[in-house]
Design a protein around this motif. Sequence first.
Motif, PDB file in Angstrom:
ATOM      1  N   ARG A 285       0.824  -1.207   0.000  1.00 63.23           N
ATOM      2  CA  ARG A 285       0.000   0.000   0.000  1.00 63.23           C
ATOM      3  C   ARG A 285       0.856   1.253   0.000  1.00 63.23           C
ATOM      4  O   ARG A 285       0.439   2.299  -0.475  1.00 63.23           O
ATOM      5  CB  ARG A 285      -0.926  -0.004   1.218  1.00 63.23           C
ATOM      6  N   ARG A 286       2.010   1.135   0.552  1.00 63.49           N
ATOM      7  CA  ARG A 286       2.927   2.266   0.566  1.00 63.49           C
ATOM      8  C   ARG A 286       4.342   1.718   0.642  1.00 63.49           C
ATOM      9  O   ARG A 286       4.566   0.575   0.986  1.00 63.49           O
ATOM     10  CB  ARG A 286       2.638   3.176   1.775  1.00 63.49           C
ATOM     11  N   GLY A 287       5.299   2.548   0.307  1.00 62.45           N
ATOM     12  CA  GLY A 287       6.684   2.114   0.330  1.00 62.45           C
ATOM     13  C   GLY A 287       7.375   2.416  -0.979  1.00 62.45           C
ATOM     14  O   GLY A 287       6.945   3.297  -1.748  1.00 62.45           O
ATOM     15  N   ARG A 288       8.442   1.675  -1.270  1.00 58.06           N
ATOM     16  CA  ARG A 288       9.257   1.949  -2.448  1.00 58.06           C
ATOM     17  C   ARG A 288       9.839   0.657  -2.983  1.00 58.06           C
ATOM     18  O   ARG A 288      10.188  -0.248  -2.221  1.00 58.06           O
ATOM     19  CB  ARG A 288      10.388   2.916  -2.098  1.00 58.06           C
ATOM     20  N   VAL A 289       9.916   0.562  -4.297  1.00 57.49           N
ATOM     21  CA  VAL A 289      10.600  -0.549  -4.957  1.00 57.49           C
ATOM     22  C   VAL A 289      11.739   0.035  -5.783  1.00 57.49           C
ATOM     23  O   VAL A 289      11.543   0.985  -6.549  1.00 57.49           O
ATOM     24  CB  VAL A 289       9.649  -1.350  -5.867  1.00 57.49           C
ATOM     25  N   ARG A 290      12.915  -0.546  -5.625  1.00 57.45           N
ATOM     26  CA  ARG A 290      14.101  -0.085  -6.348  1.00 57.45           C
ATOM     27  C   ARG A 290      14.461  -1.140  -7.399  1.00 57.45           C
ATOM     28  O   ARG A 290      14.865  -2.243  -7.050  1.00 57.45           O
ATOM     29  CB  ARG A 290      15.254   0.136  -5.375  1.00 57.45           C
ATOM     30  N   LEU A 291      14.314  -0.772  -8.669  1.00 59.01           N
ATOM     31  CA  LEU A 291      14.552  -1.695  -9.781  1.00 59.01           C
ATOM     32  C   LEU A 291      15.716  -1.205 -10.623  1.00 59.01           C
ATOM     33  O   LEU A 291      15.774  -0.037 -10.994  1.00 59.01           O
ATOM     34  CB  LEU A 291      13.292  -1.796 -10.649  1.00 59.01           C
ATOM     35  N   GLY A 292      16.619  -2.115 -10.939  1.00 51.96           N
ATOM     36  CA  GLY A 292      17.704  -1.803 -11.856  1.00 51.96           C
ATOM     37  C   GLY A 292      17.458  -2.459 -13.202  1.00 51.96           C
ATOM     38  O   GLY A 292      16.936  -3.573 -13.264  1.00 51.96           O
TER      39      GLY A 292
ATOM     40  N   GLY B 117       0.280   3.402  -4.431  1.00 53.28           N
ATOM     41  CA  GLY B 117       0.968   3.961  -3.275  1.00 53.28           C
ATOM     42  C   GLY B 117       2.445   3.636  -3.213  1.00 53.28           C
ATOM     43  O   GLY B 117       3.162   4.139  -2.338  1.00 53.28           O
ATOM     44  N   ILE B 118       2.930   2.798  -4.121  1.00 52.12           N
ATOM     45  CA  ILE B 118       4.338   2.408  -4.112  1.00 52.12           C
ATOM     46  C   ILE B 118       5.158   3.374  -4.960  1.00 52.12           C
ATOM     47  O   ILE B 118       4.853   3.614  -6.136  1.00 52.12           O
ATOM     48  CB  ILE B 118       4.512   0.974  -4.645  1.00 52.12           C
ATOM     49  N   GLU B 119       6.187   3.927  -4.364  1.00 45.25           N
ATOM     50  CA  GLU B 119       7.115   4.793  -5.098  1.00 45.25           C
ATOM     51  C   GLU B 119       8.095   3.921  -5.874  1.00 45.25           C
ATOM     52  O   GLU B 119       8.663   2.970  -5.328  1.00 45.25           O
ATOM     53  CB  GLU B 119       7.868   5.689  -4.114  1.00 45.25           C
ATOM     54  N   LEU B 120       8.288   4.223  -7.137  1.00 47.47           N
ATOM     55  CA  LEU B 120       9.159   3.433  -8.009  1.00 47.47           C
ATOM     56  C   LEU B 120      10.461   4.185  -8.264  1.00 47.47           C
ATOM     57  O   LEU B 120      10.465   5.356  -8.654  1.00 47.47           O
ATOM     58  CB  LEU B 120       8.461   3.137  -9.330  1.00 47.47           C
ATOM     59  N   PHE B 121      11.558   3.504  -8.038  1.00 50.13           N
ATOM     60  CA  PHE B 121      12.891   4.066  -8.309  1.00 50.13           C
ATOM     61  C   PHE B 121      13.580   3.154  -9.311  1.00 50.13           C
ATOM     62  O   PHE B 121      13.675   1.945  -9.098  1.00 50.13           O
ATOM     63  CB  PHE B 121      13.713   4.152  -7.027  1.00 50.13           C
TER      64      PHE B 121
ATOM     65  N   ARG C 237       8.296  -8.306  -4.892  1.00 47.51           N
ATOM     66  CA  ARG C 237       7.832  -9.597  -5.419  1.00 47.51           C
ATOM     67  C   ARG C 237       6.598  -9.408  -6.303  1.00 47.51           C
ATOM     68  O   ARG C 237       6.412 -10.119  -7.297  1.00 47.51           O
ATOM     69  CB  ARG C 237       7.535 -10.570  -4.279  1.00 47.51           C
ATOM     70  N   GLU C 238       5.757  -8.447  -5.943  1.00 50.04           N
ATOM     71  CA  GLU C 238       4.596  -8.158  -6.780  1.00 50.04           C
ATOM     72  C   GLU C 238       5.044  -7.608  -8.143  1.00 50.04           C
ATOM     73  O   GLU C 238       4.441  -7.920  -9.171  1.00 50.04           O
ATOM     74  CB  GLU C 238       3.673  -7.157  -6.082  1.00 50.04           C
ATOM     75  N   LEU C 239       6.097  -6.798  -8.149  1.00 49.71           N
ATOM     76  CA  LEU C 239       6.626  -6.286  -9.412  1.00 49.71           C
ATOM     77  C   LEU C 239       7.172  -7.429 -10.257  1.00 49.71           C
ATOM     78  O   LEU C 239       6.970  -7.470 -11.478  1.00 49.71           O
ATOM     79  CB  LEU C 239       7.717  -5.252  -9.137  1.00 49.71           C
ATOM     80  N   TRP C 240       7.848  -8.357  -9.615  1.00 45.33           N
ATOM     81  CA  TRP C 240       8.340  -9.554 -10.292  1.00 45.33           C
ATOM     82  C   TRP C 240       7.178 -10.288 -10.955  1.00 45.33           C
ATOM     83  O   TRP C 240       7.264 -10.715 -12.118  1.00 45.33           O
ATOM     84  CB  TRP C 240       9.047 -10.435  -9.275  1.00 45.33           C
ATOM     85  N   GLY C 241       6.078 -10.428 -10.231  1.00 41.37           N
ATOM     86  CA  GLY C 241       4.909 -11.106 -10.770  1.00 41.37           C
ATOM     87  C   GLY C 241       4.342 -10.391 -11.990  1.00 41.37           C
ATOM     88  O   GLY C 241       3.919 -11.036 -12.961  1.00 41.37           O
ATOM     89  N   VAL C 242       4.332  -9.055 -11.960  1.00 42.70           N
ATOM     90  CA  VAL C 242       3.836  -8.292 -13.110  1.00 42.70           C
ATOM     91  C   VAL C 242       4.752  -8.504 -14.317  1.00 42.70           C
ATOM     92  O   VAL C 242       4.290  -8.613 -15.460  1.00 42.70           O
ATOM     93  CB  VAL C 242       3.723  -6.795 -12.759  1.00 42.70           C
TER      94      VAL C 242
END
Length: 299
Positions: free
Chosen positions: A89-96, A119-123, A282-287
């Motif tokens: 719901r909130r937080g940040r995911v850091r993807l390279g 609600g997730i901030e993407l970096f 992990r949700e980003l991985w699933g997407v």
Amino acid sequence: MQIQQLRYFATVAELRHFTRAAEELNVAQPSLSQQIRALEHELGADLFHRARGNITLTDAGEALLPVARRILADAETARREVLEVAQVRRGRVRLGAPPSLCASLVPDVLRVYHDRFPGIELFVDEGGSQDLVRTLAAGGLDLALIITPLGPGAPALTTTELLQEDLVVVSSPAEPPPTRRAGIRVGDLRGLPLVMFRRGYDLREMTIAACRAAGFEPAFTVEGGEMDAVLGFVHAGLGVAVVPGMVAARSGLRVTPFEGRPMRRAIAVAHRKDAPPPRAARELWGVLVEHLAGTEDLG
């Protein structure tokens, strides 16, 4: 009956010692003993036989212990589940990701992810695989899309291959095609003006290695660019370039596939072996997996 009381009871039952249990729980022994007494009073039965240097469970204590352990385990599961929900719901995911994927795959995936988890901030850290591997290993990223296999001496990472992508040759539609055939061979690049990426790009190393394996050194007209610059130089007619198929499909340039044994690269998602990615990552991985499953085979 409180979760804290059951935790105190289970710890004393495991250690068979009130003082050591208090130290383990980081509480004062009188407070621990008081809570155990309150639990016994509520249950109407003694839970321990108390003798100097010899703490044992009563029959009531033996009956309560497995139940207490299940309740404590369920409470911990509930705590983790609530935390996991909060993380998406909130937080940040850091993807390279390498620039070639930032120009093709990543935007579509992030759009779907953002729609689901606004609600997730993407970096996003855009860079070569070697740089991303080092950043990931140092804890600066949650996930990274990298080109495999990893080189010798790479940090301990867990990698899962996502797809094999064909590389193709792009050229300016305003210039003559690089070959009269529908496809091209690596050997046909001999003598062709090549627009080449800067050092550190996996595509640079793969192209040079393929040319040398075919028995020649490639000739560069322009080198040192990032992905957008390379495509721009090709469009201007300065030469041809070897790029990923997903990038070529969006470039507006003429696309010529390799004949016979194609040039391919393996794309994997990676995370630290000693630190599983958080729920939001992990949700980003699933997407990512879902998106790739819905696209046509790229090679």
